[in-house]
Motif scaffolding. Sequence first.
Motif, PDB file in Angstrom:
ATOM      1  N   GLY A  97     -23.279 -59.800  -4.828  1.00  0.00           N
ATOM      2  CA  GLY A  97     -24.056 -60.581  -5.930  1.00  0.00           C
ATOM      3  C   GLY A  97     -23.803 -62.059  -5.581  1.00  0.00           C
ATOM      4  O   GLY A  97     -23.099 -62.572  -4.835  1.00  0.00           O
ATOM      5  N   ASN A  98     -24.353 -62.838  -6.600  1.00  0.00           N
ATOM      6  CA  ASN A  98     -24.578 -64.209  -6.443  1.00  0.00           C
ATOM      7  C   ASN A  98     -23.105 -64.925  -6.552  1.00  0.00           C
ATOM      8  O   ASN A  98     -22.726 -65.905  -5.748  1.00  0.00           O
ATOM      9  N   HIS A  99     -22.270 -64.191  -7.389  1.00  0.00           N
ATOM     10  CA  HIS A  99     -20.991 -64.769  -7.570  1.00  0.00           C
ATOM     11  C   HIS A  99     -20.076 -64.518  -6.307  1.00  0.00           C
ATOM     12  O   HIS A  99     -19.183 -65.445  -5.901  1.00  0.00           O
ATOM     13  N   VAL A 139     -30.242 -44.765   1.607  1.00  0.00           N
ATOM     14  CA  VAL A 139     -29.538 -45.700   0.749  1.00  0.00           C
ATOM     15  C   VAL A 139     -29.681 -46.907   1.446  1.00  0.00           C
ATOM     16  O   VAL A 139     -29.542 -47.453   2.510  1.00  0.00           O
ATOM     17  N   VAL A 140     -30.441 -48.038   0.436  1.00  0.00           N
ATOM     18  CA  VAL A 140     -30.929 -49.316   0.836  1.00  0.00           C
ATOM     19  C   VAL A 140     -30.075 -50.391   0.067  1.00  0.00           C
ATOM     20  O   VAL A 140     -30.174 -49.981  -1.174  1.00  0.00           O
ATOM     21  N   GLY A 141     -29.554 -51.420   0.845  1.00  0.00           N
ATOM     22  CA  GLY A 141     -28.940 -52.037   0.287  1.00  0.00           C
ATOM     23  C   GLY A 141     -29.561 -53.505   0.383  1.00  0.00           C
ATOM     24  O   GLY A 141     -29.745 -54.047   1.262  1.00  0.00           O
ATOM     25  N   VAL A 142     -29.931 -54.397  -0.902  1.00  0.00           N
ATOM     26  CA  VAL A 142     -30.604 -55.530  -0.760  1.00  0.00           C
ATOM     27  C   VAL A 142     -29.839 -56.880  -1.159  1.00  0.00           C
ATOM     28  O   VAL A 142     -28.890 -56.594  -2.337  1.00  0.00           O
ATOM     29  N   ASP A 143     -29.414 -57.798  -0.270  1.00  0.00           N
ATOM     30  CA  ASP A 143     -28.618 -58.817  -0.532  1.00  0.00           C
ATOM     31  C   ASP A 143     -29.176 -59.646  -1.839  1.00  0.00           C
ATOM     32  O   ASP A 143     -30.225 -59.533  -2.254  1.00  0.00           O
ATOM     33  N   ASP A 144     -28.332 -60.576  -2.242  1.00  0.00           N
ATOM     34  CA  ASP A 144     -28.414 -61.206  -3.407  1.00  0.00           C
ATOM     35  C   ASP A 144     -29.747 -62.125  -3.410  1.00  0.00           C
ATOM     36  O   ASP A 144     -30.037 -63.026  -2.594  1.00  0.00           O
ATOM     37  N   LEU A 145     -30.446 -62.043  -4.414  1.00  0.00           N
ATOM     38  CA  LEU A 145     -31.769 -62.960  -4.491  1.00  0.00           C
ATOM     39  C   LEU A 145     -31.342 -64.413  -5.014  1.00  0.00           C
ATOM     40  O   LEU A 145     -32.123 -65.419  -4.475  1.00  0.00           O
ATOM     41  N   VAL A 146     -30.204 -64.747  -5.925  1.00  0.00           N
ATOM     42  CA  VAL A 146     -30.220 -65.951  -6.610  1.00  0.00           C
ATOM     43  C   VAL A 146     -29.921 -66.935  -5.334  1.00  0.00           C
ATOM     44  O   VAL A 146     -30.122 -68.133  -5.536  1.00  0.00           O
ATOM     45  N   THR A 147     -28.995 -66.475  -4.610  1.00  0.00           N
ATOM     46  CA  THR A 147     -28.551 -67.463  -3.565  1.00  0.00           C
ATOM     47  C   THR A 147     -29.346 -67.282  -2.320  1.00  0.00           C
ATOM     48  O   THR A 147     -29.130 -67.632  -1.100  1.00  0.00           O
ATOM     49  N   GLY A 148     -30.796 -66.735  -2.271  1.00  0.00           N
ATOM     50  CA  GLY A 148     -31.635 -66.716  -1.328  1.00  0.00           C
ATOM     51  C   GLY A 148     -31.421 -65.751  -0.182  1.00  0.00           C
ATOM     52  O   GLY A 148     -31.843 -66.077   1.031  1.00  0.00           O
ATOM     53  N   ASN A 149     -30.366 -64.867  -0.409  1.00  0.00           N
ATOM     54  CA  ASN A 149     -30.212 -63.715   0.684  1.00  0.00           C
ATOM     55  C   ASN A 149     -30.918 -62.732   0.608  1.00  0.00           C
ATOM     56  O   ASN A 149     -31.017 -61.662   1.685  1.00  0.00           O
ATOM     57  N   ALA A 150     -31.779 -62.309  -0.427  1.00  0.00           N
ATOM     58  CA  ALA A 150     -32.536 -61.012  -0.449  1.00  0.00           C
ATOM     59  C   ALA A 150     -33.548 -60.845   0.460  1.00  0.00           C
ATOM     60  O   ALA A 150     -34.341 -62.050   0.647  1.00  0.00           O
ATOM     61  N   ASP A 151     -33.596 -59.635   1.255  1.00  0.00           N
ATOM     62  CA  ASP A 151     -34.712 -59.797   2.318  1.00  0.00           C
ATOM     63  C   ASP A 151     -35.247 -58.111   2.163  1.00  0.00           C
ATOM     64  O   ASP A 151     -34.901 -57.253   2.963  1.00  0.00           O
ATOM     65  N   ALA A 152     -36.042 -57.882   1.221  1.00  0.00           N
ATOM     66  CA  ALA A 152     -36.365 -56.538   1.299  1.00  0.00           C
ATOM     67  C   ALA A 152     -37.153 -55.995   2.571  1.00  0.00           C
ATOM     68  O   ALA A 152     -37.043 -54.782   2.682  1.00  0.00           O
TER      69      ALA A 152
END
Length: 275
Positions: A97-99, A139-152
């Motif tokens: 997550g972002n934290h 099982v898909v894991g999407v990284d955090d959006l707030v910190t700009g790491n999400a890449d669906a």
Amino acid sequence: ALLMINPLARVELSRYTLHHPAVPEALSGFSVAQISDVHMGPWVKAHHVREIVALVDSFEPNLVALTGDYVGYSKADIERCADALSTTSSPCFAVLGNHDHWTDSVRSIAAYEASATITLLTNQRVRFEPGGGMPAVEVVGVDDLVTGNADAEAAFVGLDPGLFCLTLNHVPSYAQECASRGAHLILSGHTHNFQFNIPRLTNRVATTLGAQFFSGTYRLGDALLYINRGLGSATWPLRIRSLPELTLFTLAHADEPSLELTSSETVSFGAKRKP
């Protein structure tokens, strides 16, 4: 005095049945436990997390989903929380997550990659074989959006559309990106339901913040999004009519997607032990 607060004295344990046409009969009964937003720090400690994991393991879920924000702000809590969560005996998958990124991305990734029991997914997909005659689950894991790491786009590469797809995605505002790529059940956290549930006021806060999805169940086409209220808090642990939450999901075949609350009870962690 602050350290005497136990925000986990009352935690809502919610059980849901996910009815979905993408669940084959042979997968009916498959269970997922979700743990989200632990925010280890001044109030939530390692012993709380070990108690939570022990309770979750007692339900013998087929899979445990960890959906981010394991720490508040302290780098030292990163390994403490990863170690406590790693006491699970259930197959376990996690996203950050972002934290976790704000506190220390490199250290957070290293802590979960070092775990013998947790598989960290950073915009990745794995095919999980539950055994017992049950078919595989994506099982898909999407990284955090707030910190700009999400890449669906990267996360869903190679997805088999013939298999049920469970997606872990910390920030719910990114759920549509997951739904449009084949997710069936999307588990998120992040919002804590703003830590209060006063319908008109909560809805007004959500509107002001532009938060389309902030608590509970939403249907996005053929996908269902569930936003867990989380266990801890990065700041003040006060909650009003919005208890910390653990969720358990059981899959069932059905013609139409729906998420049905089947039971709810209150559990407690961190009770003072008698000497």
